[in-house]
Design an enzyme around this catalytic site. Structure first.
Site, short mmCIF file in Angstrom:
data_model
loop_
_atom_site.label_atom_id
_atom_site.label_comp_id
_atom_site.label_asym_id
_atom_site.label_seq_id
_atom_site.Cartn_x
_atom_site.Cartn_y
_atom_site.Cartn_z
N GLU A 51 0.82 -1.22 0.00
CA GLU A 51 0.00 0.00 0.00
C GLU A 51 0.86 1.26 0.00
O GLU A 51 0.46 2.30 -0.52
CB GLU A 51 -0.95 0.03 1.19
CG GLU A 51 -2.09 -0.98 1.12
CD GLU A 51 -1.72 -2.35 1.70
OE1 GLU A 51 -0.53 -2.57 2.02
OE2 GLU A 51 -2.63 -3.19 1.85
N PHE A 113 -11.50 -7.12 14.19
CA PHE A 113 -10.41 -7.58 13.33
C PHE A 113 -10.10 -6.52 12.27
O PHE A 113 -10.99 -6.06 11.57
CB PHE A 113 -10.80 -8.90 12.66
CG PHE A 113 -9.76 -9.40 11.69
CD1 PHE A 113 -8.49 -9.75 12.12
CD2 PHE A 113 -10.05 -9.47 10.33
CE1 PHE A 113 -7.52 -10.17 11.22
CE2 PHE A 113 -9.09 -9.91 9.42
CZ PHE A 113 -7.82 -10.26 9.87
N GLN A 114 -8.86 -6.15 12.18
CA GLN A 114 -8.36 -5.15 11.22
C GLN A 114 -9.05 -3.79 11.37
O GLN A 114 -9.25 -3.07 10.39
CB GLN A 114 -8.46 -5.67 9.79
CG GLN A 114 -7.51 -6.85 9.56
CD GLN A 114 -7.29 -7.19 8.10
OE1 GLN A 114 -8.18 -7.02 7.28
NE2 GLN A 114 -6.10 -7.68 7.79
N LYS A 163 -17.51 -0.86 6.00
CA LYS A 163 -17.89 -1.79 4.94
C LYS A 163 -19.40 -1.79 4.64
O LYS A 163 -19.80 -1.88 3.48
CB LYS A 163 -17.43 -3.21 5.32
CG LYS A 163 -17.63 -4.20 4.21
CD LYS A 163 -16.97 -5.54 4.51
CE LYS A 163 -17.19 -6.50 3.36
NZ LYS A 163 -16.58 -7.80 3.62
N MET A 469 24.34 9.86 2.25
CA MET A 469 24.06 11.18 2.81
C MET A 469 24.35 11.23 4.31
O MET A 469 24.91 12.20 4.83
CB MET A 469 22.60 11.56 2.54
CG MET A 469 22.24 12.96 2.96
SD MET A 469 23.32 14.17 2.18
CE MET A 469 22.26 14.80 0.91
C1 LIG Z 1 12.40 6.36 5.45
C2 LIG Z 1 13.67 7.08 5.78
N1 LIG Z 1 14.52 6.55 6.71
C3 LIG Z 1 15.67 7.19 7.02
C4 LIG Z 1 16.00 8.37 6.42
C5 LIG Z 1 17.28 9.09 6.79
N2 LIG Z 1 18.20 9.18 5.64
C6 LIG Z 1 18.29 10.26 4.85
S1 LIG Z 1 19.34 10.07 3.58
C7 LIG Z 1 19.74 8.52 4.08
C8 LIG Z 1 20.74 7.69 3.33
C9 LIG Z 1 20.25 7.31 1.99
O1 LIG Z 1 21.10 6.31 1.49
P1 LIG Z 1 20.98 5.83 -0.01
O2 LIG Z 1 19.58 5.57 -0.37
O3 LIG Z 1 21.93 4.71 -0.21
O4 LIG Z 1 21.41 7.11 -0.83
P2 LIG Z 1 22.81 7.89 -0.92
O5 LIG Z 1 22.74 8.97 0.10
O6 LIG Z 1 23.91 6.92 -0.68
O7 LIG Z 1 22.79 8.46 -2.30
C10 LIG Z 1 19.05 8.17 5.25
C11 LIG Z 1 19.19 6.89 5.97
C12 LIG Z 1 15.08 8.88 5.47
N3 LIG Z 1 15.27 10.04 4.84
N4 LIG Z 1 13.95 8.21 5.16
#
Ligand SMILES: Cc1ncc(C[n+]2csc(CCOP(=O)(O)OP(=O)(O)O)c2C)c(N)n1
Length: 555
Positions: A51, A113-114, A163, A469
């Site tokens: 979803e 349920f749900q 529902k 990042m």
């Molecule tokens: C759902 C979610 N969890 C954690 C984060 C925190 N976060 C921001 S950037 C990042 C790293 C992203 O890594 P990747 O997808 O490998 O991309 P890169 O930065 O290496 O290009 C994280 C963990 C986020 N933005 N969203």
């Protein structure tokens, strides 16, 4: 005519011009799915793997078309799986209607349920939400939900339907919807105020435009380009505003803020008038609000009163639709040239920060090769991380709605669902989802949706083996203590592509990458490109959080 609740839902969706919805079935929405089965020629249903994917697909559909996106889920876990998508749409003001089934009226409030209180859960992340307990109110509620989603500052609206309501019968009267009504909310702004703003703009010596997502939402990108060209004003955009201003125009200074260009951020400091249009002065732009546009007067135009003076104090504000603003101010403006100011701005454009770690395949090339192979005619969606900023920085966006990215919530896992929504609403286009290896594994299950519907979507994985990042921040601010950001997993992307039924390419060099891109564009099939990037590639320039906006790190 007498219809049951499910028939009314379908009729109301058709009334609203909905051609496609994204969803996942379950017990509480069986009646609705039965009706969708009978109406396949009127509404196309895209079955996602999860979803969350459906919610991001509805969002991508909405961002890339400007129409309301629709997702549908069952009660309980189906509904809660939509939450991240709804919050993502809320933060970026995207018009989405989320329909959830719930247990019958008789079972509500009994931990059935749900059963989940999805209206309660989504209260702070929707523009409005409803529980429709009476079938007599169903049609008007759906009509109102669409109107709220797309009018004023757009946003997501949730409709929760028990529902029994989907089976109950009532009288239904068709209605013709006036889609122009929502956009035509003319603000009650005195002419004197518009004139005052025009005079301020005409008398500025060093004006600078900071344009945001509001320009795209109000479909006033053409007007913004005309306005800046007429008055010769350098123009930046926020991440959400990318595409609002033609980046191939010499007046474009590109992105503003934490990862903005040197030129944009210097302009903020040096300008004498900051014209902020459809923006919310997010902390990712301001960095340090005390030092933001200190030497300038600030004009802020936005449709949402709540944004005025929220993050920064302006000198003059207008709460109005941007298209309306451009149309009304036009008569007070005359052509102008700012050669001295523009020469200074151009000199900042030459301060250039190339990514400094040597590698045969640079992030810049990811985007340049796509631009070249498609002549810019494609859609780019992104996940969240370094790759997202590279996608923003290294492609020349000439028109709105071409970059679909999660700015406000920064949702890893957004991009592939969004790519699906974007592709199905632009069937002749190719969509590239720029991903990191971390983000990719969050919702890669949606590759199956791409192969099921044979969608020309290519996931470009900027594979650096790390959560890049976060690692970049650990390098800069945590003395290289790489806590839990090294992914070193055994994931075999080639096998994975095979299992999901999509094409696979691996690229370690520019040549291999170029070949892969050329081939995916030619073949128009779902694909993965596993593009290997140096582990310590950075996103630059960067302004450290809380630092003045012209305190720019170039390496
Ligand atoms: C759902 C979610 N969890 C954690 C984060 C925190 N976060 C921001 S950037 C990042 C790293 C992203 O890594 P990747 O997808 O490998 O991309 P890169 O930065 O290496 O290009 C994280 C963990 C986020 N933005 N969203």
């Amino acid at each position: 005519m007498k219809l049951n609740g499910s028939q009314i839902i379908v009729e109301c969706l058709v009334e609203q011009g909905v051609d496609t919805i994204f969803g996942y079935p379950g017990g509480a929405v069986l009646n609705i799915y039965d009706e969708l089965y009978k109406n396949q020629d009127r509404i196309r249903h895209i079955l996602t793997s999860h979803e969350q994917g459906a919610s991001h697909a509805a969002d991508g559909y909405a961002r890339s078309t400007g129409k309301v996106g629709v997702c549908l889920a069952t009660s309980g876990p189906g509904a809660t799986n939509l939450v991240t998508g709804i919050a993502t749409a809320y933060m970026d003001s995207v018009p989405v209607v989320a329909i959830t089934g719930n247990v019958t009226n008789a079972l509500l409030g009994k931990d059935s349920f749900q059963e989940v209180d999805i209206a309660g859960i989504t209260m702070p992340i929707t523009k409005h939400n409803y529980i429709v307990k009476d079938v007599n109110k169903l049609a008007d509620t759906i009509r109102e939900a669409f109107e709220i989603a797309r009018s004023g500052r757009p946003g997501p609206v949730l409709i929760d339907i028990p529902k029994d309501v989907t089976a109950a019968i009532t009288e239904y009267e068709p209605k013709k919807i006036d889609f122009t009504k929502a956009a035509k909310q003319i603000a009650d702004i005195e002419e004197e105020k518009i004139k005052e703003v025009a005079e301020l703009i005409m008398s500025a010596k060093k004006p600078f435009i900071y344009a945001g997502g509001g320009i795209i939402k109000s479909d006033s990108s053409k007007e913004l380009n005309e306005f800046a060209n007429l008055l010769d004003i350098p123009t930046s955009t926020s991440l959400m505003g990318i595409g609002a201003f033609d980046q191939s125009n010499k007046l474009s200074t590109g992105l503003i803020g934490m990862h903005g260009t040197v030129a944009s951020n210097k302009c903020v400091v040096e300008c004498d008038l900051l014209i902020a249009l459809g923006v919310r002065f997010s902390d990712r732009v301001l960095s340090n609000h005390k030092h933001f546009a200190e030497n300038a007067k600030i004009i802020h135009v936005d449709i949402d009163q709540a944004e005025i003076d929220k993050n920064i104090k302006d000198d003059v504000s207008l709460v109005m639709d941007l298209k309306d603003f451009f149309n009304r101010i036009k008569k007070y403006l005359t052509p102008k040239k700012n050669p001295i100011w523009l020469a200074l701005v151009d000199s900042w454009k030459n301060i250039f920060a190339e990514n400094q770690v040597s590698s045969s395949l640079k992030p810049r090339y990811f985007m340049e090769a796509i631009q070249e192979a498609t002549k810019g005619d494609c859609y780019i969606t992104t996940e969240v991380g370094q790759h997202q900023l590279w996608a923003a920085q290294y492609f020349t966006y000439k028109e709105p709605r071409r970059l679909i990215t999660s700015g406000g919530l920064g949702t890893m896992g957004f991009g592939l669902g969004a790519a699906i929504g974007t592709q199905v609403s632009h069937p002749n286009s190719y969509v590239f989802n720029i991903a990191g290896d971390g983000s990719f594994r969050m919702n890669m299950n949606e590759l199956l949706t791409c192969s099921k519907y044979n969608l020309p979507v290519c996931v470009v994985i900027a594979n650096n083996g790390v959560l890049g990042m976060v690692r970049q921040w650990q390098t800069a601010f945590y003395e290289k203590r790489y806590s839990q950001t090294i992914l070193d997993s055994v994931l075999n992307y080639e096998y994975l592509a095979k299992a999901f039924g999509v094409d696979y390419y691996e690229a370690k060099t520019r040549d291999e990458y170029k070949k892969a891109i050329t081939s995916v564009v030619k073949n128009r099939k779902p694909a993965i490109i596993n593009a290997i990037v140096e582990i310590d590639e950075k996103v630059l320039p960067m302004v450290a959080p809380g630092k003045p906006i012209d305190d720019i790190m170039l390496k």
